[in-house]
Design an enzyme around this catalytic site. Structure first.
Site, mmCIF file in Angstrom:
data_model
loop_
_atom_site.group_PDB
_atom_site.id
_atom_site.type_symbol
_atom_site.label_atom_id
_atom_site.label_comp_id
_atom_site.label_asym_id
_atom_site.label_seq_id
_atom_site.Cartn_x
_atom_site.Cartn_y
_atom_site.Cartn_z
ATOM 1 N N GLY A 1 7.936 36.167 73.446
ATOM 2 C CA GLY A 1 7.735 35.520 74.975
ATOM 3 C C GLY A 1 7.729 34.009 74.822
ATOM 4 O O GLY A 1 8.881 33.331 74.334
ATOM 5 N N PRO B 1 25.631 34.075 81.460
ATOM 6 C CA PRO B 1 25.875 34.490 82.634
ATOM 7 C C PRO B 1 24.759 35.879 82.621
ATOM 8 O O PRO B 1 24.741 36.561 81.717
ATOM 9 C CB PRO B 1 27.252 35.112 82.778
ATOM 10 C CG PRO B 1 27.623 35.048 81.276
ATOM 11 C CD PRO B 1 26.919 33.895 80.560
ATOM 12 N N ALA B 2 24.033 36.109 83.958
ATOM 13 C CA ALA B 2 23.513 37.359 83.985
ATOM 14 C C ALA B 2 24.393 38.576 83.689
ATOM 15 O O ALA B 2 25.515 38.566 84.164
ATOM 16 C CB ALA B 2 23.084 37.308 85.673
ATOM 17 N N LYS C 1 16.018 35.267 76.049
ATOM 18 C CA LYS C 1 16.153 34.733 74.567
ATOM 19 C C LYS C 1 16.955 35.689 73.665
ATOM 20 O O LYS C 1 17.551 34.897 72.981
ATOM 21 C CB LYS C 1 14.532 34.801 74.061
ATOM 22 C CG LYS C 1 13.585 33.654 74.632
ATOM 23 C CD LYS C 1 12.325 33.596 73.734
ATOM 24 C CE LYS C 1 11.639 34.810 73.573
ATOM 25 N NZ LYS C 1 11.227 35.331 74.997
ATOM 26 N N SER D 1 20.057 33.185 81.852
ATOM 27 C CA SER D 1 20.616 34.020 82.656
ATOM 28 C C SER D 1 21.037 33.340 84.045
ATOM 29 O O SER D 1 20.446 33.188 84.931
ATOM 30 C CB SER D 1 19.593 35.169 83.124
ATOM 31 O OG SER D 1 20.144 36.264 84.127
ATOM 32 N N LYS E 1 13.386 38.639 63.994
ATOM 33 C CA LYS E 1 12.506 38.882 64.776
ATOM 34 C C LYS E 1 11.134 39.167 64.055
ATOM 35 O O LYS E 1 10.910 40.080 63.823
ATOM 36 C CB LYS E 1 13.079 40.041 65.626
ATOM 37 C CG LYS E 1 12.027 40.373 66.889
ATOM 38 C CD LYS E 1 12.050 39.361 68.129
ATOM 39 C CE LYS E 1 11.217 39.705 69.408
ATOM 40 N NZ LYS E 1 11.435 39.048 70.289
ATOM 41 N N GLU F 1 14.135 34.570 66.508
ATOM 42 C CA GLU F 1 13.629 34.772 67.814
ATOM 43 C C GLU F 1 12.153 34.905 68.053
ATOM 44 O O GLU F 1 11.682 35.813 67.356
ATOM 45 C CB GLU F 1 14.365 35.836 68.383
ATOM 46 C CG GLU F 1 14.237 36.023 69.749
ATOM 47 C CD GLU F 1 14.766 37.407 70.353
ATOM 48 O OE1 GLU F 1 14.335 37.686 71.651
ATOM 49 O OE2 GLU F 1 15.395 38.137 69.778
ATOM 50 N N ASP G 1 14.424 44.345 70.999
ATOM 51 C CA ASP G 1 15.241 43.007 70.746
ATOM 52 C C ASP G 1 16.140 43.131 69.572
ATOM 53 O O ASP G 1 17.645 42.718 69.642
ATOM 54 C CB ASP G 1 14.388 41.892 70.831
ATOM 55 C CG ASP G 1 13.534 41.750 72.092
ATOM 56 O OD1 ASP G 1 13.914 42.243 72.910
ATOM 57 O OD2 ASP G 1 12.563 40.862 72.014
#
Length: 233
Positions: free
Chosen positions: A109, A200-201, A10, A171, A31, A106, A48
């Site tokens: 969880g 992308p990861a 996220k 990811s 957040k 955001e 985060d």
């Protein structure tokens, strides 16, 4: 911005959306609740909000920080501290939305994780902000189990009359296996929600310039256009 679970990407997707939104105007990332601050101690560990700012340079607001890596209501009860109700978070977002072209919120969880000690969730926050132009983007995993988790999350949103704007794989591996490749094709089909892109990861390890240059290419034209004057939850 919500996810099917914790650890699905996220925060990095939030950062990518903020980069895209910043192409069209002012943006602030919110957040509402950050937990696990007591575990962010070793060099390289980041909350985060810090990750988003490092990757984007955008303004980031963190309303509440709790020490333990638990659901917000559990972390607050464990320490005997008070935390804002969902309605208070909604009021703060409304104030920001009056001055910013885009506010990206955001969650913590998954969709139904309790953000306050009265049972309020990110789903409740999205519903509370129904007076704004709100798009709910769901970040999903790539591997086994993601179809079930995605349908459950989408179903919970629809049960409250909220149609998700789209899905983003948070990811995407460099060498996807069979399940991951099939899931990429099946996510939109089984959920009825468009797949807007794949991050992308390892994208969170990029430096700011590289991240900002690459992020628009990870997201489909729809989400880039929605960066204009919208508020995402």
């Amino acid at each position: 911005m919500t996810g099917t679970s914790t650890g699905v990407g996220k925060t990095v997707v939030t950062a990518a959306l903020a980069v895209v939104a910043a192409e069209h105007g002012s943006v602030t990332v919110v957040k509402p609740v950050q937990t696990g601050i007591g575990t962010v101690a070793a060099p390289g560990d980041e909350a985060d909000a810090d990750v988003v700012h490092r990757l984007t340079g955008c303004a980031v607001q963190e309303h509440t920080a709790l020490a333990d890596p638990l659901a917000p209501d559990t972390a607050a009860r464990l320490r005997g501290v008070g935390i804002p109700r969902v309605a208070e978070h909604a009021d703060r977002v409304r104030v920001l939305a009056a001055f910013e072209d885009t506010v990206v919120v955001e969650g913590a969880g998954g969709l139904l994780v309790r953000l306050d000690t009265e049972g309020g969730t990110l789903l409740d926050l999205a519903a509370e902000l129904g007076d704004l132009d709100v798009d709910v983007v769901v970040v999903v995993a790539a591997g086994l189990g993601t179809l079930n988790h995605t349908e459950l999350t989408v179903g919970a949103l629809r049960a409250r009359g909220i149609e998700p704007a789209g899905l983003v794989i948070g990811s995407w591996p460099a060498e996807p296996d069979l399940a991951e490749r099939c899931n990429r094709d099946d996510l939109a089909r089984v959920s009825g929600v468009p797949l807007l892109g794949c991050v992308p990861a390892g994208a969170g390890a990029l430096d700011r310039d590289a991240f900002r240059a690459a992020a628009p290419g990870w997201l489909q034209p729809w989400i880039r256009a929605k960066g204009r004057a919208s508020s995402s939850s």
